[in-house]
Scaffold this motif. Sequence first.
Motif, PDB file in Angstrom:
ATOM      1  N   VAL A   1       0.859  -1.181   0.000  1.00  0.00           N
ATOM      2  CA  VAL A   1       0.000   0.000   0.000  1.00  0.00           C
ATOM      3  C   VAL A   1       0.894   1.229   0.000  1.00  0.00           C
ATOM      4  O   VAL A   1       1.765   1.373   0.868  1.00  0.00           O
ATOM      5  N   ASP A   2       0.706   2.091  -0.980  1.00  0.00           N
ATOM      6  CA  ASP A   2       1.480   3.323  -1.117  1.00  0.00           C
ATOM      7  C   ASP A   2       2.979   3.048  -1.131  1.00  0.00           C
ATOM      8  O   ASP A   2       3.778   3.754  -0.511  1.00  0.00           O
ATOM      9  N   GLY A   3       3.367   1.974  -1.829  1.00  0.00           N
ATOM     10  CA  GLY A   3       4.776   1.664  -2.019  1.00  0.00           C
ATOM     11  C   GLY A   3       5.442   0.959  -0.870  1.00  0.00           C
ATOM     12  O   GLY A   3       6.647   0.668  -0.932  1.00  0.00           O
ATOM     13  N   ILE A   4       4.703   0.647   0.189  1.00  0.00           N
ATOM     14  CA  ILE A   4       5.281   0.017   1.375  1.00  0.00           C
ATOM     15  C   ILE A   4       4.625  -1.338   1.583  1.00  0.00           C
ATOM     16  O   ILE A   4       3.410  -1.480   1.441  1.00  0.00           O
ATOM     17  N   LEU A   5       5.424  -2.344   1.915  1.00  0.00           N
ATOM     18  CA  LEU A   5       4.889  -3.678   2.149  1.00  0.00           C
ATOM     19  C   LEU A   5       3.908  -3.653   3.312  1.00  0.00           C
ATOM     20  O   LEU A   5       4.253  -3.257   4.426  1.00  0.00           O
ATOM     21  N   ASP A   6       2.685  -4.083   3.042  1.00  0.00           N
ATOM     22  CA  ASP A   6       1.664  -4.175   4.077  1.00  0.00           C
ATOM     23  C   ASP A   6       1.775  -5.532   4.789  1.00  0.00           C
ATOM     24  O   ASP A   6       1.874  -5.597   6.013  1.00  0.00           O
ATOM     25  N   THR A   7       1.768  -6.609   4.025  1.00  0.00           N
ATOM     26  CA  THR A   7       1.863  -7.934   4.639  1.00  0.00           C
ATOM     27  C   THR A   7       2.250  -8.962   3.585  1.00  0.00           C
ATOM     28  O   THR A   7       2.156  -8.692   2.378  1.00  0.00           O
ATOM     29  N   SER A   8       2.688 -10.128   4.030  1.00  0.00           N
ATOM     30  CA  SER A   8       3.069 -11.228   3.144  1.00  0.00           C
ATOM     31  C   SER A   8       2.549 -12.539   3.721  1.00  0.00           C
ATOM     32  O   SER A   8       2.279 -12.648   4.921  1.00  0.00           O
ATOM     33  N   ILE A   9       2.412 -13.531   2.854  1.00  0.00           N
ATOM     34  CA  ILE A   9       2.081 -14.878   3.288  1.00  0.00           C
ATOM     35  C   ILE A   9       3.030 -15.839   2.584  1.00  0.00           C
ATOM     36  O   ILE A   9       3.301 -15.696   1.383  1.00  0.00           O
ATOM     37  N   ALA A  10       3.567 -16.786   3.327  1.00  0.00           N
ATOM     38  CA  ALA A  10       4.590 -17.683   2.807  1.00  0.00           C
ATOM     39  C   ALA A  10       3.972 -18.914   2.141  1.00  0.00           C
ATOM     40  O   ALA A  10       3.163 -19.616   2.742  1.00  0.00           O
ATOM     41  N   ASN A  11       4.337 -19.130   0.893  1.00  0.00           N
ATOM     42  CA  ASN A  11       4.118 -20.375   0.163  1.00  0.00           C
ATOM     43  C   ASN A  11       2.699 -20.929   0.280  1.00  0.00           C
ATOM     44  O   ASN A  11       2.502 -22.078   0.670  1.00  0.00           O
ATOM     45  N   PRO A  12       1.682 -20.161  -0.075  1.00  0.00           N
ATOM     46  CA  PRO A  12       0.310 -20.655   0.080  1.00  0.00           C
ATOM     47  C   PRO A  12      -0.070 -21.725  -0.940  1.00  0.00           C
ATOM     48  O   PRO A  12      -1.067 -22.424  -0.754  1.00  0.00           O
ATOM     49  N   HIS A  13       0.707 -21.829  -2.035  1.00  0.00           N
ATOM     50  CA  HIS A  13       0.367 -22.793  -3.086  1.00  0.00           C
ATOM     51  C   HIS A  13       1.465 -23.825  -3.312  1.00  0.00           C
ATOM     52  O   HIS A  13       1.548 -24.421  -4.394  1.00  0.00           O
ATOM     53  N   GLY A  14       2.315 -24.028  -2.310  1.00  0.00           N
ATOM     54  CA  GLY A  14       3.344 -25.052  -2.422  1.00  0.00           C
ATOM     55  C   GLY A  14       4.338 -24.790  -3.538  1.00  0.00           C
ATOM     56  O   GLY A  14       4.930 -25.734  -4.083  1.00  0.00           O
ATOM     57  N   GLY A  15       4.551 -23.517  -3.880  1.00  0.00           N
ATOM     58  CA  GLY A  15       5.513 -23.170  -4.913  1.00  0.00           C
ATOM     59  C   GLY A  15       5.032 -23.426  -6.326  1.00  0.00           C
ATOM     60  O   GLY A  15       5.843 -23.420  -7.266  1.00  0.00           O
ATOM     61  N   ASN A  16       3.740 -23.649  -6.516  1.00  0.00           N
ATOM     62  CA  ASN A  16       3.200 -23.934  -7.839  1.00  0.00           C
ATOM     63  C   ASN A  16       2.603 -22.685  -8.483  1.00  0.00           C
ATOM     64  O   ASN A  16       2.221 -21.734  -7.801  1.00  0.00           O
ATOM     65  N   ALA A  17       2.515 -22.716  -9.803  1.00  0.00           N
ATOM     66  CA  ALA A  17       1.935 -21.614 -10.552  1.00  0.00           C
ATOM     67  C   ALA A  17       0.424 -21.565 -10.346  1.00  0.00           C
ATOM     68  O   ALA A  17      -0.193 -22.531  -9.864  1.00  0.00           O
ATOM     69  N   LEU A  18      -0.166 -20.429 -10.737  1.00  0.00           N
ATOM     70  CA  LEU A  18      -1.596 -20.215 -10.571  1.00  0.00           C
ATOM     71  C   LEU A  18      -2.354 -20.701 -11.802  1.00  0.00           C
ATOM     72  O   LEU A  18      -1.828 -20.702 -12.911  1.00  0.00           O
ATOM     73  N   GLY A  19      -3.609 -21.079 -11.600  1.00  0.00           N
ATOM     74  CA  GLY A  19      -4.453 -21.377 -12.735  1.00  0.00           C
ATOM     75  C   GLY A  19      -5.199 -22.687 -12.653  1.00  0.00           C
ATOM     76  O   GLY A  19      -4.750 -23.653 -12.040  1.00  0.00           O
ATOM     77  N   LYS A  20      -6.371 -22.692 -13.276  1.00  0.00           N
ATOM     78  CA  LYS A  20      -7.238 -23.862 -13.348  1.00  0.00           C
ATOM     79  C   LYS A  20      -7.438 -24.241 -14.815  1.00  0.00           C
ATOM     80  O   LYS A  20      -7.183 -23.444 -15.715  1.00  0.00           O
ATOM     81  N   ALA A  21      -7.896 -25.433 -15.063  1.00  0.00           N
ATOM     82  CA  ALA A  21      -8.118 -25.916 -16.422  1.00  0.00           C
ATOM     83  C   ALA A  21      -9.389 -25.304 -17.001  1.00  0.00           C
ATOM     84  O   ALA A  21     -10.377 -25.979 -17.273  1.00  0.00           O
ATOM     85  N   THR A  22      -9.343 -23.996 -17.169  1.00  0.00           N
ATOM     86  CA  THR A  22     -10.482 -23.264 -17.727  1.00  0.00           C
ATOM     87  C   THR A  22      -9.969 -21.979 -18.337  1.00  0.00           C
ATOM     88  O   THR A  22      -8.775 -21.667 -18.267  1.00  0.00           O
ATOM     89  N   THR A  23     -10.851 -21.207 -18.962  1.00  0.00           N
ATOM     90  CA  THR A  23     -10.491 -19.915 -19.549  1.00  0.00           C
ATOM     91  C   THR A  23     -11.238 -18.819 -18.814  1.00  0.00           C
ATOM     92  O   THR A  23     -12.433 -18.937 -18.554  1.00  0.00           O
ATOM     93  N   ARG A  24     -10.507 -17.762 -18.462  1.00  0.00           N
ATOM     94  CA  ARG A  24     -11.137 -16.619 -17.824  1.00  0.00           C
ATOM     95  C   ARG A  24     -10.594 -15.326 -18.408  1.00  0.00           C
ATOM     96  O   ARG A  24      -9.392 -15.082 -18.430  1.00  0.00           O
ATOM     97  N   PHE A  25     -11.544 -14.474 -18.879  1.00  0.00           N
ATOM     98  CA  PHE A  25     -11.230 -13.116 -19.292  1.00  0.00           C
ATOM     99  C   PHE A  25     -11.393 -12.188 -18.083  1.00  0.00           C
ATOM    100  O   PHE A  25     -12.108 -12.513 -17.130  1.00  0.00           O
ATOM    101  N   GLY A  26     -10.756 -11.016 -18.167  1.00  0.00           N
ATOM    102  CA  GLY A  26     -10.705 -10.138 -17.007  1.00  0.00           C
ATOM    103  C   GLY A  26     -11.651  -8.958 -17.061  1.00  0.00           C
ATOM    104  O   GLY A  26     -12.172  -8.583 -18.117  1.00  0.00           O
ATOM    105  N   PHE A  27     -11.878  -8.383 -15.871  1.00  0.00           N
ATOM    106  CA  PHE A  27     -12.691  -7.173 -15.726  1.00  0.00           C
ATOM    107  C   PHE A  27     -12.004  -6.212 -14.753  1.00  0.00           C
ATOM    108  O   PHE A  27     -11.297  -6.635 -13.829  1.00  0.00           O
ATOM    109  N   ILE A  28     -12.252  -4.941 -14.941  1.00  0.00           N
ATOM    110  CA  ILE A  28     -11.960  -3.901 -13.960  1.00  0.00           C
ATOM    111  C   ILE A  28     -13.297  -3.374 -13.478  1.00  0.00           C
ATOM    112  O   ILE A  28     -14.140  -2.957 -14.276  1.00  0.00           O
ATOM    113  N   GLY A  29     -13.539  -3.431 -12.178  1.00  0.00           N
ATOM    114  CA  GLY A  29     -14.783  -2.920 -11.620  1.00  0.00           C
ATOM    115  C   GLY A  29     -15.854  -3.955 -11.390  1.00  0.00           C
ATOM    116  O   GLY A  29     -16.947  -3.622 -10.924  1.00  0.00           O
ATOM    117  N   ASP A  30     -15.570  -5.230 -11.688  1.00  0.00           N
ATOM    118  CA  ASP A  30     -16.518  -6.308 -11.419  1.00  0.00           C
ATOM    119  C   ASP A  30     -15.747  -7.618 -11.383  1.00  0.00           C
ATOM    120  O   ASP A  30     -14.604  -7.702 -11.845  1.00  0.00           O
TER     121      ASP A  30
END
Length: 383
Positions: free
Chosen positions: A136-165
């Motif tokens: 927040v405002d260029g300063i680290l607010d908080t961190s969480i260690a290794n929530p996904h076991g070091g794996n990449a993000l994503g599911k076997a599906t397609t998702r397009f993005g939105f801003i505001g919803d």
Amino acid sequence: METRRKTLLISLFLFAVFVSINVKAQDEYLTFDGTDDYVALPISYNGVNAIPEVSVEAWVRTSFTGSGYNSNWAIVDFDRSDFYDLFVRGDNGRVGFSTYSATGGINDFYGNIAVNDGQWHHIAAVYDGVDKHIYVDGILDTSIANPHGGNALGKATTRFGFIGDGSEASSYNAGKNNIFYDGDISEVRIWSRALDATELDANKFPGTLSGNEAGLYAYYTFGSGAVNDLGPNGFDGGIFNGPIFNNSDGVPPPPTSGSSVWSTNGNTAYYTSGNVAIGRTTVPNGYALAVDGFIRAREMRVDQDTWPDFVFEKDYKLPSLQEIERHIEKKGHLPKIPSAEEVDAHGIELGNMNRLLLEKIEELTLHIIAQEKRIAKLEGENN
């Protein structure tokens, strides 16, 4: 001394105030009404492990307060339960960064700093392939260690993005959550790599990118009310249901009148009649500023009335090493230095602690000089 200390503490507070005031959006931004406004992005992710790393930044301003954590959904969303979502919680105004990986499923992760105060804030979320971070405002607010076991993000599906919803879209401008963001957004940046703390500290100021930075995936400034991608990929978005384009600085100046206790003198805000608390509601007796959190500055000056050069005066009684040893055996710490229990209970005063540490260094220097003389004398006698 007390006057100088109060001046120092108020100066530190004003430094934080001006950082917050100056972390502002550009003169061009979109205002979302929280009813049906949104921006559709032609960006999509597909498949398990599709996102090894990601960073998302935006300038936001909102005063929304609702009942649910997702009642002000969302800043940048590619489906919380499929890829990732950056948002401001509707119930408490803290930054949220939800991610999905086939290992561990959904990880909902929240910051500590509320940004729904009606002021502009630069918020950023980073997944570096192992850990997650919120800034927040260029300063680290908080961190969480290794929530996904070091794996990449994503599911076997397609998702397009939105801003505001929120997104449920398997194609451009398709399914949404229909829970709309209420507030202003400026300069959205999406990266295909993890930004570090130094980069995010620099990025808290708008207009700092050329558009050719390494790993920049999409870059929107909302210039002239359009969602044109100024990055290398040309991911131009579409505006739907009329978010209002603004081209005037929406950041209010420091208060100069009314019920506020703050006054201004040119570019300086000041407050002389009381104490200041940040992250808490009270200030302990004897102090002008109390902060429940971290303070960052390039330099800090602490005025001192005394300095331990007296250790080098001829009439100074230097404690013997035997006296120091007995004190350590009895007390468990050096003479005059507070114990671990005292520090845990009361903290330390930086100026006083630096003075005490220098006093011990000077005493140790005198012992070393004395030992060097004894060694030289013994060597001479031996020769």
